[in-house]
Design an enzyme around this catalytic site. Structure first.
Site, short mmCIF file in Angstrom:
data_model
loop_
_atom_site.label_atom_id
_atom_site.label_comp_id
_atom_site.label_asym_id
_atom_site.label_seq_id
_atom_site.Cartn_x
_atom_site.Cartn_y
_atom_site.Cartn_z
N SER A 184 -1.69 -11.44 8.61
CA SER A 184 -2.45 -10.73 9.69
C SER A 184 -3.30 -9.73 8.55
O SER A 184 -3.29 -9.95 7.37
CB SER A 184 -1.28 -9.67 10.16
OG SER A 184 -2.19 -8.65 10.86
N SER B 162 -4.71 1.42 -1.30
CA SER B 162 -5.34 2.28 -0.04
C SER B 162 -5.99 3.49 -0.66
O SER B 162 -5.68 4.22 -1.73
CB SER B 162 -3.99 2.86 0.73
OG SER B 162 -4.26 3.68 1.57
N TYR C 206 4.20 6.77 2.47
CA TYR C 206 3.21 5.55 2.47
C TYR C 206 2.27 5.92 1.17
O TYR C 206 2.39 5.02 0.33
CB TYR C 206 2.32 5.43 3.42
CG TYR C 206 1.31 4.30 3.47
CD1 TYR C 206 1.46 3.28 3.41
CD2 TYR C 206 -0.22 4.86 3.46
CE1 TYR C 206 0.66 2.11 3.27
CE2 TYR C 206 -1.20 3.82 3.52
CZ TYR C 206 -0.76 2.38 3.18
OH TYR C 206 -1.76 1.51 3.18
N LYS D 47 1.92 3.92 -2.35
CA LYS D 47 0.57 3.47 -3.07
C LYS D 47 0.43 4.25 -4.45
O LYS D 47 -0.03 3.41 -5.00
CB LYS D 47 -0.39 3.56 -1.90
CG LYS D 47 -0.30 2.74 -0.50
CD LYS D 47 -0.27 1.42 -1.04
CE LYS D 47 -0.17 0.48 0.54
NZ LYS D 47 -0.36 -0.93 0.13
N1 LIG Z 1 -5.82 -1.23 7.52
C1 LIG Z 1 -6.04 -0.35 6.87
O1 LIG Z 1 -6.58 0.66 7.50
C2 LIG Z 1 -5.66 -0.28 5.63
C3 LIG Z 1 -6.16 0.85 4.65
C4 LIG Z 1 -5.98 0.89 3.46
C5 LIG Z 1 -4.97 0.03 2.98
N2 LIG Z 1 -4.41 -1.08 3.63
C6 LIG Z 1 -3.53 -1.93 3.12
O2 LIG Z 1 -3.90 -3.20 3.06
C7 LIG Z 1 -2.68 -4.06 3.14
C8 LIG Z 1 -2.80 -5.03 4.25
O3 LIG Z 1 -2.56 -4.29 5.41
P1 LIG Z 1 -3.36 -4.69 6.72
O4 LIG Z 1 -4.14 -3.57 7.38
O5 LIG Z 1 -3.96 -6.02 6.57
O6 LIG Z 1 -2.14 -4.69 7.85
P2 LIG Z 1 -1.30 -5.57 8.74
O7 LIG Z 1 -2.36 -6.27 9.51
O8 LIG Z 1 -0.36 -4.82 9.69
O9 LIG Z 1 -0.72 -6.68 7.79
C9 LIG Z 1 0.53 -6.51 7.20
C10 LIG Z 1 1.15 -7.62 6.57
O10 LIG Z 1 2.52 -7.19 5.81
C11 LIG Z 1 3.34 -8.31 6.28
N3 LIG Z 1 4.57 -7.70 6.13
C12 LIG Z 1 4.97 -6.74 6.88
N4 LIG Z 1 6.44 -6.60 6.54
C13 LIG Z 1 6.75 -7.48 5.65
C14 LIG Z 1 8.03 -7.95 5.02
N5 LIG Z 1 9.02 -7.45 5.26
N6 LIG Z 1 8.01 -9.10 4.60
C15 LIG Z 1 7.01 -9.76 4.53
N7 LIG Z 1 5.75 -9.10 4.94
C16 LIG Z 1 5.59 -8.13 5.42
C17 LIG Z 1 3.07 -8.72 7.67
O11 LIG Z 1 3.21 -9.82 7.96
P3 LIG Z 1 4.76 -10.25 8.78
O12 LIG Z 1 4.83 -9.24 9.92
O13 LIG Z 1 4.40 -11.56 9.40
O14 LIG Z 1 5.79 -10.30 7.93
C18 LIG Z 1 1.35 -8.57 7.51
O15 LIG Z 1 1.04 -9.85 7.25
C19 LIG Z 1 -1.56 -3.19 3.17
O16 LIG Z 1 -0.82 -3.17 1.73
C20 LIG Z 1 -2.17 -2.08 3.55
O17 LIG Z 1 -1.32 -0.79 3.17
C21 LIG Z 1 -4.70 -1.19 4.87
#
Ligand SMILES: NC(=O)c1ccc[n+]([C@@H]2O[C@H](COP(=O)([O-])OP(=O)(O)OC[C@H]3O[C@@H](n4cnc5c(N)ncnc54)[C@H](OP(=O)(O)O)[C@@H]3O)[C@@H](O)[C@H]2O)c1
Length: 235
Positions: free
Chosen positions: A26, A140, A153, A157
């Site tokens: 994702s 983040s 969270y 981080k």
């Molecule tokens: N979106 C934002 O605004 C934002 C901002 C700052 C930082 N981030 C960071 O960016 C990174 C990616 O986030 P995203 O926004 O792409 O979120 P996302 O679309 O919700 O993706 C999260 C990913 O984490 C995996 N995951 C969750 N629980 C897991 C587990 N127990 N074991 C293995 N995999 C797991 C999910 O895969 P499955 O469900 O298939 O396991 C998914 O692929 C994260 O570290 C997040 O903190 C995001």
């Protein structure tokens, strides 16, 4: 790392480079997996969602899906013998205050966001040393500043930032470089803020920054990359 991966697409005369990418089902991690595969990398794509893994693997023969829960499953066997890059993008973002966060919730967010990244790095280090490879931790804005109802969270981080900074100096002599990418609000399922989604960063833009860290010239490491929306948002 060979010269062609530092600048872009691999050519057929160069050995294949391999990346392990968590969160590959994702959002940001999926885009990283796709972009690296497009550049000719072999990608070990890790996540729990089997349908999303199948879809990703169908998009490129270079992507090998590995179903794993990084909190509950044994991580042995996830990291192959050759690794040129490790990207830890998997993460969860509970929106809770300290008062409302149970010990189990604390353990879960720290286990996935921090411990799993360290555990995979530990397993990949021998291969990364041989390859003069790169680890990228997707952090983040919460890695440098905490907001209300976001403390678990933010704590995870902040810890992830410390992990990256400590590991970087530990591995300096061994040739492994360590980067942190700090995305701002990004249009993925994780971000639930009440905002026009068109104003959010596109996940592929964050992925580009990750790929830039991995493919940086061999004489440097891009230690901290902050990716902010062109027009600043309050997240
Ligand atoms: N979106 C934002 O605004 C934002 C901002 C700052 C930082 N981030 C960071 O960016 C990174 C990616 O986030 P995203 O926004 O792409 O979120 P996302 O679309 O919700 O993706 C999260 C990913 O984490 C995996 N995951 C969750 N629980 C897991 C587990 N127990 N074991 C293995 N995999 C797991 C999910 O895969 P499955 O469900 O298939 O396991 C998914 O692929 C994260 O570290 C997040 O903190 C995001």
């Amino acid at each position: 790392m060979n010269i062609s991966t530092q600048t872009g697409t691999q050519d057929s005369t160069q050995p294949t480079t391999t990346a392990v990418v968590t969160g590959a089902t994702s959002g940001i991690g999926r885009e990283v997996a796709r972009q690296l595969a497009d550049l000719g990398w072999r990608v070990i794509a890790i996540g729990r969602d089997q349908e999303a893994l199948d879809e990703l693997a169908a998009s490129s023969e270079r992507i090998t899906p590995r179903r794993a829960d990084l909190v509950t499953d044994d991580l042995d066997g996830l990291v192959p013998e050759q690794v040129d890059a490790l990207v830890h993008a998997a993460g969860i973002s509970p929106s809770t205050s300290v008062e409302d966060t149970s010990e189990e919730d604390w353990e879960r967010v720290l286990a996935l966001n921090v411990t799993a990244g360290a555990a995979l790095a530990r397993r990949a280090l021998p291969a990364l040393r041989s390859a003069r490879g790169t680890i990228v931790f997707v952090n983040s804005g919460a890695g440098t500043a905490a907001r209300p109802r976001n403390t678990p969270y933010a704590a995870s981080k902040h810890a992830l930032r410390a992990l990256a900074n400590g590991l970087r100096v530990e591995e300096e002599e061994n040739g492994v470089r360590v980067s942190t990418v700090y995305p701002g609000p990004t249009d993925t399922p994780m971000f639930g803020g009440d905002v026009d989604r068109a104003a959010l960063i596109r996940p592929e833009s964050v992925a580009k920054a990750v790929v830039m860290a991995i493919t940086a010239s061999d004489d440097v490491q891009l230690t901290d990359i902050h990716v902010r929306p062109r027009r600043e948002l309050s997240w």
